[in-house]
Design a protein around this motif. Structure first.
Motif, PDB file in Angstrom:
ATOM      1  N   ALA A   1       0.844  -1.198   0.000  1.00 28.13           N
ATOM      2  CA  ALA A   1       0.000   0.000   0.000  1.00 28.13           C
ATOM      3  C   ALA A   1       0.879   1.246   0.000  1.00 28.13           C
ATOM      4  O   ALA A   1       1.853   1.339   0.759  1.00 28.13           O
ATOM      5  CB  ALA A   1      -0.914  -0.001   1.214  1.00 28.13           C
ATOM      6  N   PHE A   2       0.536   2.193  -0.866  1.00 26.35           N
ATOM      7  CA  PHE A   2       1.330   3.411  -0.976  1.00 26.35           C
ATOM      8  C   PHE A   2       1.350   4.156   0.353  1.00 26.35           C
ATOM      9  O   PHE A   2       0.324   4.398   0.968  1.00 26.35           O
ATOM     10  CB  PHE A   2       0.767   4.324  -2.079  1.00 26.35           C
ATOM     11  N   GLY A   3       2.541   4.498   0.793  1.00 24.80           N
ATOM     12  CA  GLY A   3       2.706   5.268   2.031  1.00 24.80           C
ATOM     13  C   GLY A   3       2.671   4.445   3.307  1.00 24.80           C
ATOM     14  O   GLY A   3       2.852   4.989   4.399  1.00 24.80           O
ATOM     15  N   ALA A   4       2.457   3.126   3.204  1.00 24.11           N
ATOM     16  CA  ALA A   4       2.432   2.266   4.390  1.00 24.11           C
ATOM     17  C   ALA A   4       3.841   2.168   4.975  1.00 24.11           C
ATOM     18  O   ALA A   4       4.835   2.473   4.308  1.00 24.11           O
ATOM     19  CB  ALA A   4       1.918   0.874   4.021  1.00 24.11           C
ATOM     20  N   ALA A   5       3.924   1.713   6.193  1.00 25.97           N
ATOM     21  CA  ALA A   5       5.220   1.587   6.868  1.00 25.97           C
ATOM     22  C   ALA A   5       6.174   0.668   6.101  1.00 25.97           C
ATOM     23  O   ALA A   5       7.380   0.858   6.143  1.00 25.97           O
ATOM     24  CB  ALA A   5       5.026   1.074   8.290  1.00 25.97           C
ATOM     25  N   ASP A   6       5.631  -0.312   5.393  1.00 32.29           N
ATOM     26  CA  ASP A   6       6.484  -1.244   4.647  1.00 32.29           C
ATOM     27  C   ASP A   6       6.578  -0.891   3.152  1.00 32.29           C
ATOM     28  O   ASP A   6       6.998  -1.701   2.343  1.00 32.29           O
ATOM     29  CB  ASP A   6       6.005  -2.684   4.829  1.00 32.29           C
ATOM     30  N   ASP A   7       6.211   0.350   2.800  1.00 28.20           N
ATOM     31  CA  ASP A   7       6.327   0.828   1.419  1.00 28.20           C
ATOM     32  C   ASP A   7       7.755   1.326   1.196  1.00 28.20           C
ATOM     33  O   ASP A   7       8.032   2.515   1.157  1.00 28.20           O
ATOM     34  CB  ASP A   7       5.324   1.953   1.158  1.00 28.20           C
ATOM     35  N   HIS A   8       8.662   0.362   1.071  1.00 29.47           N
ATOM     36  CA  HIS A   8      10.077   0.692   0.921  1.00 29.47           C
ATOM     37  C   HIS A   8      10.368   1.115  -0.513  1.00 29.47           C
ATOM     38  O   HIS A   8       9.721   0.655  -1.454  1.00 29.47           O
ATOM     39  CB  HIS A   8      10.940  -0.505   1.309  1.00 29.47           C
ATOM     40  N   ARG A   9      11.350   1.967  -0.651  1.00 29.71           N
ATOM     41  CA  ARG A   9      11.723   2.493  -1.966  1.00 29.71           C
ATOM     42  C   ARG A   9      13.208   2.299  -2.212  1.00 29.71           C
ATOM     43  O   ARG A   9      14.015   2.372  -1.291  1.00 29.71           O
ATOM     44  CB  ARG A   9      11.432   3.993  -2.068  1.00 29.71           C
ATOM     45  N   LEU A  10      13.553   2.080  -3.450  1.00 32.06           N
ATOM     46  CA  LEU A  10      14.941   2.121  -3.888  1.00 32.06           C
ATOM     47  C   LEU A  10      15.122   3.467  -4.569  1.00 32.06           C
ATOM     48  O   LEU A  10      14.332   3.819  -5.459  1.00 32.06           O
ATOM     49  CB  LEU A  10      15.247   0.983  -4.853  1.00 32.06           C
ATOM     50  N   VAL A  11      16.114   4.230  -4.157  1.00 30.68           N
ATOM     51  CA  VAL A  11      16.322   5.586  -4.658  1.00 30.68           C
ATOM     52  C   VAL A  11      17.641   5.645  -5.424  1.00 30.68           C
ATOM     53  O   VAL A  11      18.673   5.171  -4.935  1.00 30.68           O
ATOM     54  CB  VAL A  11      16.347   6.607  -3.492  1.00 30.68           C
ATOM     55  N   PHE A  12      17.580   6.232  -6.620  1.00 26.24           N
ATOM     56  CA  PHE A  12      18.750   6.370  -7.481  1.00 26.24           C
ATOM     57  C   PHE A  12      18.765   7.764  -8.082  1.00 26.24           C
ATOM     58  O   PHE A  12      17.707   8.378  -8.261  1.00 26.24           O
ATOM     59  CB  PHE A  12      18.687   5.358  -8.642  1.00 26.24           C
ATOM     60  N   THR A  13      19.951   8.230  -8.435  1.00 25.75           N
ATOM     61  CA  THR A  13      20.000   9.420  -9.275  1.00 25.75           C
ATOM     62  C   THR A  13      19.552   8.986 -10.663  1.00 25.75           C
ATOM     63  O   THR A  13      19.606   7.790 -11.007  1.00 25.75           O
ATOM     64  CB  THR A  13      21.418  10.025  -9.351  1.00 25.75           C
TER      65      THR A  13
END
Length: 125
Positions: free
Chosen positions: A44-56
């Motif tokens: 679910a978007f914004g949930a505690a387990d809504d992890h993201r991988l961030v890249f330039t």
């Protein structure tokens, strides 16, 4: 990473490959202002387990080019197959992992081949 902070992406900023079924789970990609985030639509978007991988954008574009050429070793985004047939996406050296099925990865790869995650595709939207 760049000194400029990553933008806050809204749910509407994320897209998945056109090969993905609208009601199925997939790799979701958002890109703006020189940054890219990947998330898993099963969460679910914004949930505690809504992890993201961030890249330039440069790191992600290098992955896209490498994936098209079949050369992804040493890039920031790692996609590793597991014994159970699923795939782990992670940032090289990072802790966050996203787990996808073979079908989800195939749809993502199809989107890469069709340039659906390139900068120009987001500019045209």
């Amino acid at each position: 990473m760049s000194a400029t902070p990553s933008p806050r992406f809204a749910e509407r900023d994320f897209r998945k490959a056109t090969r993905s079924d609208p009601d199925k789970n997939c790799v979701c990609v958002a890109r703006r202002d020189g940054w890219v985030e990947l998330r898993d639509s099963k969460t679910a978007f914004g949930a505690a387990d809504d992890h993201r991988l961030v890249f330039t954008a440069e790191e992600f574009d290098a992955y896209l080019a490498g994936a098209r050429a079949g050369e992804t070793d040493g890039l920031r985004l790692e996609v590793v197959g597991r014994a159970d047939g699923k795939y782990v996406f992670r940032r090289r050296g990072g802790v966050v992992q996203l787990v996808f099925t073979a079908g989800e990865v195939a749809a993502f790869q199809d989107g890469i081949a069709k340039r659906e995650f390139d900068t120009a595709a987001y500019a045209a939207a």
